[in-house]
Every structure is written in structure tokens, then in C-alpha cells.
Design an enzyme around this catalytic site. Structure first.
Site, PDB file in Angstrom:
ATOM      1  N   GLY A 180       0.797  -1.200  -0.024  1.00 13.86           N
ATOM      2  CA  GLY A 180      -0.010   0.007  -0.109  1.00 13.86           C
ATOM      3  C   GLY A 180       1.102   1.174   0.162  1.00 13.86           C
TER       4      GLY A 180
ATOM      5  N   SER B   6      -5.598 -12.579  -3.002  1.00 18.18           N
ATOM      6  CA  SER B   6      -4.636 -13.340  -2.741  1.00 18.18           C
ATOM      7  C   SER B   6      -4.713 -14.598  -3.575  1.00 18.18           C
ATOM      8  CB  SER B   6      -4.320 -13.752  -1.191  1.00 18.18           C
ATOM      9  OG  SER B   6      -3.243 -14.597  -1.051  1.00 18.18           O
TER      10      SER B   6
ATOM     11  N   TYR C 276      -8.548 -17.101   6.275  1.00 18.32           N
ATOM     12  CA  TYR C 276      -7.888 -15.864   5.377  1.00 18.32           C
ATOM     13  C   TYR C 276      -8.524 -15.962   4.015  1.00 18.32           C
ATOM     14  CZ  TYR C 276      -4.173 -13.200   3.334  1.00 18.32           C
ATOM     15  OH  TYR C 276      -3.538 -12.298   2.468  1.00 18.32           O
TER      16      TYR C 276
HETATM   17  N1  LIG Z   1       2.533 -10.190   1.879  1.00 16.53           N
HETATM   18  C1  LIG Z   1       1.818 -11.020   1.183  1.00 16.53           C
HETATM   19  O1  LIG Z   1       2.491 -12.049   1.036  1.00 16.53           O
HETATM   20  C2  LIG Z   1       0.612 -10.869   0.710  1.00 16.53           C
HETATM   21  C3  LIG Z   1       0.014 -11.850  -0.257  1.00 16.53           C
HETATM   22  C4  LIG Z   1      -1.317 -11.712  -0.693  1.00 16.53           C
HETATM   23  C5  LIG Z   1      -2.150 -10.653  -0.408  1.00 16.53           C
HETATM   24  N2  LIG Z   1      -1.544  -9.810   0.687  1.00 16.53           N
HETATM   25  C6  LIG Z   1      -2.571  -8.886   1.096  1.00 16.53           C
HETATM   26  O2  LIG Z   1      -1.902  -7.396   0.788  1.00 16.53           O
HETATM   27  C7  LIG Z   1      -2.535  -6.532   1.567  1.00 16.53           C
HETATM   28  C8  LIG Z   1      -1.508  -5.709   2.104  1.00 16.53           C
HETATM   29  O3  LIG Z   1      -0.631  -6.566   2.928  1.00 16.53           O
HETATM   30  P1  LIG Z   1       1.198  -6.198   3.050  1.00 16.53           P
HETATM   31  O4  LIG Z   1       1.714  -7.491   2.715  1.00 16.53           O
HETATM   32  O5  LIG Z   1       1.333  -5.040   2.208  1.00 16.53           O
HETATM   33  O6  LIG Z   1       0.882  -6.074   4.699  1.00 16.53           O
HETATM   34  P2  LIG Z   1       1.364  -4.866   5.636  1.00 16.53           P
HETATM   35  O7  LIG Z   1       2.679  -4.133   5.400  1.00 16.53           O
HETATM   36  O8  LIG Z   1       1.257  -5.488   6.965  1.00 16.53           O
HETATM   37  O9  LIG Z   1       0.056  -3.921   5.192  1.00 16.53           O
HETATM   38  C9  LIG Z   1      -1.028  -3.884   5.664  1.00 16.53           C
HETATM   39  C10 LIG Z   1      -1.738  -2.604   5.862  1.00 16.53           C
HETATM   40  O10 LIG Z   1      -3.053  -2.482   6.127  1.00 16.53           O
HETATM   41  C11 LIG Z   1      -3.183  -1.955   7.594  1.00 16.53           C
HETATM   42  N3  LIG Z   1      -4.213  -2.367   8.038  1.00 16.53           N
HETATM   43  C12 LIG Z   1      -4.282  -3.774   8.924  1.00 16.53           C
HETATM   44  N4  LIG Z   1      -5.399  -3.960   9.327  1.00 16.53           N
HETATM   45  C13 LIG Z   1      -6.190  -2.537   9.395  1.00 16.53           C
HETATM   46  C14 LIG Z   1      -7.461  -2.242   9.774  1.00 16.53           C
HETATM   47  N5  LIG Z   1      -8.138  -2.985  10.374  1.00 16.53           N
HETATM   48  N6  LIG Z   1      -7.873  -0.794   9.276  1.00 16.53           N
HETATM   49  C15 LIG Z   1      -6.978  -0.073   8.510  1.00 16.53           C
HETATM   50  N7  LIG Z   1      -5.709  -0.792   7.828  1.00 16.53           N
HETATM   51  C16 LIG Z   1      -5.326  -1.764   8.412  1.00 16.53           C
HETATM   52  C17 LIG Z   1      -1.930  -1.816   8.011  1.00 16.53           C
HETATM   53  O11 LIG Z   1      -1.927  -0.738   8.956  1.00 16.53           O
HETATM   54  P3  LIG Z   1      -2.095  -0.966  10.398  1.00 16.53           P
HETATM   55  O12 LIG Z   1      -1.704  -2.350  10.631  1.00 16.53           O
HETATM   56  O13 LIG Z   1      -1.401   0.332  11.186  1.00 16.53           O
HETATM   57  O14 LIG Z   1      -3.583  -1.045  10.756  1.00 16.53           O
HETATM   58  C18 LIG Z   1      -0.940  -1.546   6.890  1.00 16.53           C
HETATM   59  O15 LIG Z   1      -1.068  -0.321   6.405  1.00 16.53           O
HETATM   60  C19 LIG Z   1      -3.338  -7.375   2.604  1.00 16.53           C
HETATM   61  O16 LIG Z   1      -4.899  -7.142   2.501  1.00 16.53           O
HETATM   62  C20 LIG Z   1      -2.871  -8.574   2.924  1.00 16.53           C
HETATM   63  O17 LIG Z   1      -3.942  -9.564   3.241  1.00 16.53           O
HETATM   64  C21 LIG Z   1      -0.328  -9.957   1.141  1.00 16.53           C
END
Ligand SMILES: NC(=O)c1ccc[n+]([C@@H]2O[C@H](COP(=O)([O-])OP(=O)(O)OC[C@H]3O[C@@H](n4cnc5c(N)ncnc54)[C@H](OP(=O)(O)O)[C@@H]3O)[C@@H](O)[C@H]2O)c1
Length: 247
Positions: free
Chosen positions: A19, A137, A150
Site C-alpha cells: 500500500g 490473494s 484468511y
Molecule cells: N504479504 C503477502 O505475501 C500478501 C500476499 C497476498 C495478499 N496480501 C494482502 O495484501 C494486503 C497488504 O498487505 P501487506 O503485505 O502490504 O502487509 P502490511 O505491510 O502488513 O500492510 C497492511 C496495511 O493494512 C493496514 N491495516 C491492517 N489492518 C487494518 C485495519 N483494520 N484498518 C485499516 N488498516 C489496516 C496496516 O496498517 P495498521 O496495521 O497500522 O492498521 C498496513 O498499512 C493485505 O490485504 C494482505 O492480506 C499480502
């Protein structure tokens, strides 16, 4: 002049991971971005890194009142939104037999209910040719252990991508999904001990056809493509996964 000069973009979950990488790419190209997250310190750090074209709003994606307040804030700040990236999400690992109601509800509230109502409440502000991107995902079509709740939430998002694309089509708004995996974004470390996260990442890289992890910048480019450039694409899901879901 940047490619997205004068464009307004809202990114939920924009304080870290891809993000934030997406926000950075867009700001570098002249866009104005509004990012959300829950942690104020992370939001402030992200805003400082992004500079004057970014505003950081504390908003819980699982809370309807927060989403409504976010829509008010966006209306005041931007008026019209050119792209909405509903990306906020959390991970949660547990065997099916041990998945608690609390974990199930949390994953559904943040990962499925949150994006649904974020799009609903911000849709009135979207420009006629606006683009919406949801974060799914590859697990939404795979039967992997430890991830049943999830994966179900992400599968719901896959369905919403199609339904919302159909319902918003009369306004010229496109709705697509980006399906990344696996990314070294720091998300794993938030849901498991560091050593387990390192082992999991090493295993995921070894299992991937490209023998490495995704990077936030690679996902950001796909998001920006879907949001702004893919003008004849709606209801689609773009995998950014090194071929993992196909090969
Ligand atoms: N990393 C992977 O391998 C992967 C793979 C497939 C999909 N994804 C998806 O990609 C998206 C982003 O993940 P990322 O890997 O970039 O992880 P990340 O670095 O943990 O980023 C997640 C973001 O979402 C925010 N967030 C989480 N819960 C929230 C809530 N209740 N309200 C508002 N903001 C919230 C977090 O900030 P705060 O914690 O401060 O709220 C952070 O800004 C997610 O939807 C995740 O499921 C990740």
C-alpha cells in the site's frame, strides 16, 4: 510533470507494505494520495516519507463509523477520487480445527467487510472513469493449510470484484483485483514469531517458480496499471505471483 499529476487516490492500508509502495509510486508521478491505517506512528512515518502530496488518516477498515468518517474526510480533502485501492488487510494462521470465532470474525471484518463498505461509502466520490482495485490473494483458489479463514475472506473479495464491477459499470467505474504472493512486506512478522516468519518466507521463495519473493514495488506497478491504465479491463484479477498460481 508527473503522469498522474492532479489525480486523487485513496489507499486503505497505505502505511506499510505494498500500500505504501503504491502511494510512493503515485506521489512520485504527481498524484495526491490519502492513506489509512490504524497505527498513528506508522501513519506519521509514511506521511513524512511521502511528502506534501500525502495525507495520512487513522481509520479502522473493520469499523463502519470509521469508513463513513473516512468518506467525509475524503470528500472535504479531494471532492472527487480518481482511484481507490482498498488494500487494508491482516493475516491469520491457524489449523481449521483450532480457528476461533474471534480470529474468523477479525479476518472477515478487516479483509472482506472492510473493502466492501469502503467501496460502497466512497463510490459516490469516484470520478466517472475511476478505477477501484481490491487486494485478493492467490490463496483464494488454493487449498492451503493454516489459512482457511484468511483464504475464505480473500475468496469473498474475488466475488465482490466481479459483482461491484457489474454494478459500477453504468458509471464507467472499473473494479479489478490484484492478487500478489508471496511478498516480503513485513505482514508475516505481524502474525508469527520472527524466526517462523523467516522460515516461511524461505520456503515460499523455494516453492515459487521464479525462486524468489514478490517485492512491494512490483505489486505497486500492477495496482497502478489496474487503477489507471487498464481502461478495457473490469472484474478481473491480476496475479503478481511469479507464476505461482499458474505454473
Ligand atoms: N504479504 C503477502 O505475501 C500478501 C500476499 C497476498 C495478499 N496480501 C494482502 O495484501 C494486503 C497488504 O498487505 P501487506 O503485505 O502490504 O502487509 P502490511 O505491510 O502488513 O500492510 C497492511 C496495511 O493494512 C493496514 N491495516 C491492517 N489492518 C487494518 C485495519 N483494520 N484498518 C485499516 N488498516 C489496516 C496496516 O496498517 P495498521 O496495521 O497500522 O492498521 C498496513 O498499512 C493485505 O490485504 C494482505 O492480506 C499480502
Amino acid at each position: 510533470m508527473g503522469k498522474y499529476e492532479g489525480r486523487n487516490v485513496v489507499i486503505t492500508g497505505g502505511s506499510s507494505g505494498f500500500g505504501l509502495a503504491t502511494a510512493q509510486l503515485l506521489v512520485d508521478e504527481g498524484a495526491r494520495v490519502l492513506i489509512t491505517g490504524r497505527n498513528r506512528t506508522a501513519l506519521d512515518a509514511a506521511r513524512d516519507r511521502l511528502g506534501g502530496n500525502a495525507v495520512a488518516v487513522r481509520s479502522d477498515a473493520a469499523s463502519l463509523p470509521d469508513i463513513e468518517a473516512l468518506a467525509d474526510r475524503v470528500k472535504t480533502r479531494f471532492g472527487t477520487v480518481d482511484a481507490l485501492f482498498a488494500n487494508a488487510g491482516v493475516n491469520g494462521f491457524a489449523p481449521f480445527e483450532e480457528t476461533s470465532e474471534e480470529l474468523f470474525d477479525q479476518l472477515m471484518a478487516v479483509n472482506a467487510k472492510g473493502p466492501y463498505f469502503t467501496v460502497q461509502k466512497l463510490a459516490p466520490l469516484l470520478a466517472e472513469d475511476g478505477g477501484v482495485v481490491l487486494t485478493t490473494s492467490v490463496v483464494n483458489v488454493l487449498g492451503l493449510p493454516m489459512l482457511s479463514a484468511y483464504a475464505a475472506g480473500k475468496a469473498a473479495l474475488r466475488s465482490m470484484t466481479r459483482s461491484l464491477a457489474r454494478e459500477l459499470l453504468p458509471r464507467g467505474i472499473r473494479v479489478n483485483a490484484v492478487s500478489p504472493d508471496p511478498i516480503d512486506s513485513g505482514i508475516l512478522e505481524k502474525s508469527m514469531p520472527r524466526q517462523a516468519a523467516e522460515q516461511t518466507k524461505a520456503q515460499m521463495a523455494a516453492d515459487n517458480p521464479m525462486l524468489r519473493l514478490d517485492t512491494p514495488a512490483e505489486v505497486a506497478r500492477a495496482v497502478v496499471f489496474l487503477a489507471f491504465e487498464a481502461t478495457f479491463t473490469t472484474g478481473a484479477e491480476l496475479a503478481v505471483d511469479g507464476g505461482g498460481s499458474q505454473l
